[in-house]
Write an enzyme that holds these catalytic residues in place. Structure first.
Site: not given
Length: 712
Positions: A91, A164
Site C-alpha cells: 500500500h 480493501n
C-alpha cells in the site's frame, strides 16, 4: 489442514531451477558463507529451530483466537514488518482525503459505539486509498487490489477500518502474509515487474495455495482496474463484532457503497492511462473534491446473530469467503462524504498510520486468524516506518479524544507530561489517570466475554477447507462481458509466466475446479491442453449465482460527475456546444472543450471560444464520452486531423458513448464506423437524450466484439 507440497517439475534437475542463470563461479560462491542456498534444507526460524507447521498460527482450538506466545509467527511477521524503511511495504502508493461520517439513525440496539448512536453528529474521517503491490512511484491504474482505509476520529477515540475494494483476501492465516507479499512483489533478481502480478513468483504461490482461488479471480476481474477511487466499493474483509450496551454481540461484515455506482476501466484503457497519466486516480479524486463533486459512500453492515454463526455452507471467520447479500442483506448505517483535500501530502497521506487494533467501545474482533495476525502486525510496522511508538502523536493520527496514560519518552515524543508518577496505581498524583469501569456512563473498553476452552494447536479448521465454491459463485454471477474480461486477464497474466509447469498447475488444479469452461478457454489461449475434469469434487451450496457481485448491476442510473470531451475546430456550431453543456450541467456532469491546439477556436458565427486543452493534452482515456458538434468547416478540419480521428477511434474501442451532431455525421465515413446504441448521430433533443442515456450505461458492451478490430 496442511498444504500439499508440490511435486518437483521434470524441468527441474537436482532441485535447480532451469531458469536460474546465476550459477557461474559456484566454487567461489561456496566460499562466501554469507550466501544462502536453501536447496534440500529444512525450514527453520532465525534461531535455527526447525519449523513443523508454516501454514497455521498457534491458536486456542481450530477456530479460536491466535496466541501471542507463537514465537514463529511473531518472528516471521516482525521481520516482514521491518523489511522496508520508510516506504510502506504494501500500500505504498496512496492518496488521501478528509471528510465526515454521519449516522442515519440511533443504532443503539446494535452497538454502543457513540458515533453510530447520534444521527446529528458528524464524525471527522481521513481516508487513504492505495494500490498494494507497487512502490510510491508506480501507476494508479495497474491491475491490483485497492486499499480502502478509514480513520474515524470519534469522541471515544480513533476507530480504524482498514479494508480493501474486494471483500475477501488471498490467504486464511496471517502467518502466510509474508509469503504472499514476497510472492506478489517484483521478483528479487531484477525488481520486475513494478505494480503488477503478471510474473512467476506470484502465480507459483497462488497455484500452490488453493485458498487463494477466490481472491485471485476477483483480482482477475474488472474490480482490479476501477474507473476511479470514487467508483469503487470498500469492504472490511474480516468478520467483526458489534456490541450493544446490554453486552449482546452480533457478527458483522462492513461495507462501503459509492453513490456514483461501481464501475471499471477496460484493460487497454487502464494500460494506456498508466503511461499517459500515472496519477489518474489521485488527480480525479483531488479535482472532484476541488470542484465540489464530493465523493460519497453509504456505510452498511451485514448482521449475523451469534446463534446463526454456523448456519452457512462456509465459515464466517474465513477471510477468503464473503457472505452473499442474497443470504444476508446489507443494513445501511450512515454515509461518508469526502470534502477536503490534504494540505500536505507527506504530513497527512504519507504519515497517517492505520491499525486494525484501533477500535472503540461497541466494536470488537472475531477469531478470524488473518485479522488476529493483523492486530499485531500493523502496530509493529508503524513503529518501524514512523520511527518509534509515538506515531499516534502526529497531527494526522492524533485522536480528538484526550489520551492520558503512563507511557513516556521514546523517539519523537511531542506531549509534555506533567506530574511525577508514570505508573498506575499511584498516590503521588492523586491516582490519576484512573481506570473507567465498563459499566459506567461512557465506560471504558471491555472485550466481549467469549468463552474459550480448547487445546493450543496449529491447525486449519475443516470449515475453512472449501476453496472453490465461492470463486465459482463469483464467476457464475458475472455478466457475459465480465466473464470474457476474466478469461482475458488470466490469459494475459499467465502468458507472462515463464515456467510452463506453473501455467499448467494454475489451469489444471485451480481454474478447472472453479469452472471447466473458464479453464478450457484460458488453456486454449496459452496453448495448453484443456483439463477434462475437476480435481476436487464440487460442493453443493445454497446459491449458484449472486447478482450483487456483478458490477453490471451496480450502476447509479445517472451521469453525475461524468466527464465529456467536446472536439471542435474553427467553424464549429457554438449553439450545439451550449446546448450540450446546459444538458450536462442539469445532469451533474461536466464537459471540456478540446481543440486541435491550446489556442481558442472560432465558432461559425464568429465568436471566440477558449479551449480547456488540446486533444493531445487531454486524451480520450481521460473522459467517459465524446461529443462532436457540427459546423462544416470544423468537421472538415477534424476529418483531416489524425489526432482527432484517433481520439474517436480510441473512444469507440474503449466502448464509450460518442455523439456526432449535425455535420459531424460525415465522420462516420472517415472512420468507417456504423451508428449503434452508443454511437449517436443526430442534431435534435432526442439524440441528446440518447447520448446521455448511453453515458449512464458506462460502456457500450454490445460493441465489444466489433471494437476489437479497431487498431489503437
Amino acid at each position: 489442514m496442511s498444504t500439499k507440497k508440490p511435486d518437483t517439475p521434470k524441468s527441474q534437475m537436482a532441485g535447480t531451477d532451469t531458469l536460474d542463470r546465476g550459477n557461474s563461479n559456484s566454487k567461489l560462491k561456496s566460499l562466501e558463507t554469507f550466501r544462502s542456498d536453501a536447496t534440500g534444507q529444512a525450514l527453520r526460524t532465525n534461531q535455527g529451530v526447525k519449523i513443523a507447521d508454516n501454514q497455521n498460527t498457534l491458536k486456542a482450538g481450530a477456530r479460536g483466537p491466535s496466541l501471542l506466545e507463537d514465537f514463529i509467527m511473531r518472528e516471521k511477521i516482525t521481520h516482514f514488518d521491518h523489511e522496508r524503511i520508510p516506504e510502506r511495504i504494501v500500500h505504498a502508493r496512496g492518496v488521501g482525503a478528509h471528510g465526515y461520517f454521519q449516522s442515519y439513525d440511533n443504532h443503539s440496539a446494535l452497538t454502543k459505539a457513540g458515533f453510530l448512536r447520534d444521527p446529528g453528529k458528524k464524525t471527522p474521517v481521513f481516508v487513504r486509498f492505495s494500490t498494494v503491490q507497487g512502490p510510491r512511484g508506480s501507476g494508479d491504474t495497474v491491475r491490483d487490489v485497492r486499499g480502502f482505509a478509514v480513520k474515524f476520529f470519534t469522541d471515544e477515540g480513533n476507530f480504524d477500518l482498514v479494508g480493501n475494494n474486494m471483500p475477501v483476501f488471498f490467504i486464511q492465516d496471517a502467518i502466510k502474509f509474508p509469503d504472499f507479499v514476497h510472492a506478489v512483489k517484483p521478483e528479487p533478481h531484477n525488481e520486475i515487474p513494478t505494480g503488477g502480478s503478471a510474473h512467476d513468483t506470484f502465480w507459483d504461490f497462488v497455484s500452490l495455495q488453493p485458498e487463494s482461488a477466490h481472491m485471485v479471480i476477483w483480482a482477475m476481474s474488472d474490480r482490479a482496474i476501477p474507473k476511479s477511487l470514487r467508483a469503487m466499493q470498500g469492504f472490511g474483509v474480516h468478520t467483526f463484532r458489534l456490541i450493544n450496551a446490554q453486552g449482546r454481540s452480533s457478527f458483522v461484515k462492513f461495507h462501503w457503497r459509492p453513490t456514483v455506482g461501481t464501475c471499471s476501466l477496460v484493460w487497454d484503457e487502464a494500460q494506456k492511462l498508466a503511461g499517459k497519466d500515472t496519477d489518474f486516480h489521485r488527480r480525479d479524486l483531488w479535482e472532484s473534491i476541488e470542484a465540489g463533486d464530493y465523493p460519497e459512500w453509504e456505510f452498511g453492515v451485514q448482521i449475523i446473530a451469534e446463534e446463526d454463526e454456523h448456519n452457512f455452507d462456509f465459515d464466517i471467520l474465513d477471510p477468503t469467503k464473503l457472505i452473499p447479500e442474497e443470504l444476508v442483506p446489507i443494513t445501511p448505517l450512515g454515509k461518508m462524504v469526502l470534502n477536503r483535500n490534504p494540505d500536505n501530502y507527506f504530513a497527512e497521506t504519507e504519515q497517517v498510520a492505520f491499525c486494525p487494533g484501533h477500535i472503540v467501545p461497541g466494536i470488537d474482533f472475531s477469531n478470524d486468524p488473518l485479522l488476529q495476525g493483523r492486530l499485531f502486525s500493523y502496530t509493529d510496522t508503524q513503529i518501524s516506518r514512523l520511527g518509534g511508538p509515538n506515531f499516534h502523536e502526529l497531527p494526522i493520527n492524533r485522536p480528538l479524544a484526550p489520551f492520558h496514560n503512563s507511557q513516556r519518552d521514546a523517539m519523537h515524543r511531542i506531549t509534555l507530561d506533567k506530574g511525577r508518577a508514570s505508573y498506575e496505581p499511584n498516590s503521588i498524583d492523586g491516582g490519576w489517570p484512573r481506570e473507567t469501569p465498563p459499566a459506567a456512563e461512557d465506560g471504558g473498553f471491555e472485550s466481549y466475554n467469549e468463552r474459550i476452552d480448547a487445546h493450543k494447536i496449529r491447525q486449519r479448521s475443516e470449515s475453512f477447507s472449501d476453496h472453490f465454491s465461492q470463486a465459482r459463485l463469483f464467476y457464475k454471477s458475472m455478466s457475459k462481458h465480465e466473464q470474457e474480461h476474466i478469461i482475458a486477464a488470466y490469459s494475459f497474466e499467465l502468458g507472462k509466466v515463464e515456467r510452463e509447469w506453473i501455467r499448467e498447475r494454475q489451469v489444471n488444479e485451480i481454474l478447472a475446479n472453479i469452472d471447466l469452461q473458464l479453464a478450457a478457454r484460458v488453456a486454449e489461449n496459452l496453448g495448453l491442453a484443456a483439463p477434462k475434469k475437476a480435481t476436487v469434487a464440487e460442493r453443493k451450496t445454497s446459491l449458484s449465482r449472486s447478482p450483487a457481485l456483478s458490477q453490471a448491476n451496480l450502476l447509479p442510473g445517472n451521469i453525475k460527475t461524468r466527464k465529456v470531451a467536446i472536439l471542435a475546430a474553427n467553424g464549429v456550431d457554438g449553439a450545439a456546444i451550449d446546448a450540450l453543456k446546459k444538458a450536462l450541467k442539469a445532469e451533474g456532469a461536466h464537459a471540456k472543450l478540446l481543440g486541435p491546439t491550446s489556442a481558442p477556436v472560432t465558432t461559425a458565427d464568429g465568436k471566440s471560444l477558449p479551449v480547456d486543452a488540446s486533444m493531445e493534452g487531454l486524451p480520450s482515456v481521460a473522459f467517459d464520452a465524446v461529443f462532436v458538434p457540427g459546423g462544416a468547416q470544423s468537421i472538415k478540419a477534424l476529418s483531416g486531423n489524425g489526432v482527432a480521428l484517433h481520439y474517436l477511434l480510441e473512444a469507440y474501442k474503449h466502448l464509450k458513448a460518442i455523439a456526432l451532431h449535425g455535420d459531424a455525421r460525415e465522420l462516420l465515413h472517415s472512420l468507417r464506423l456504423e451508428a449503434d446504441e452508443g454511437l449517436i448521430v443526430g442534431a435534435d433533443a432526442k439524440a441528446l437524450k440518447a447520448f446521455i442515456a448511453a453515458i449512464a450505461q458506462h460502456r457500450v458492451w454490445s460493441r465489444e466484439e466489433k471494437a476489437k478490430a479497431i487498431p489503437a
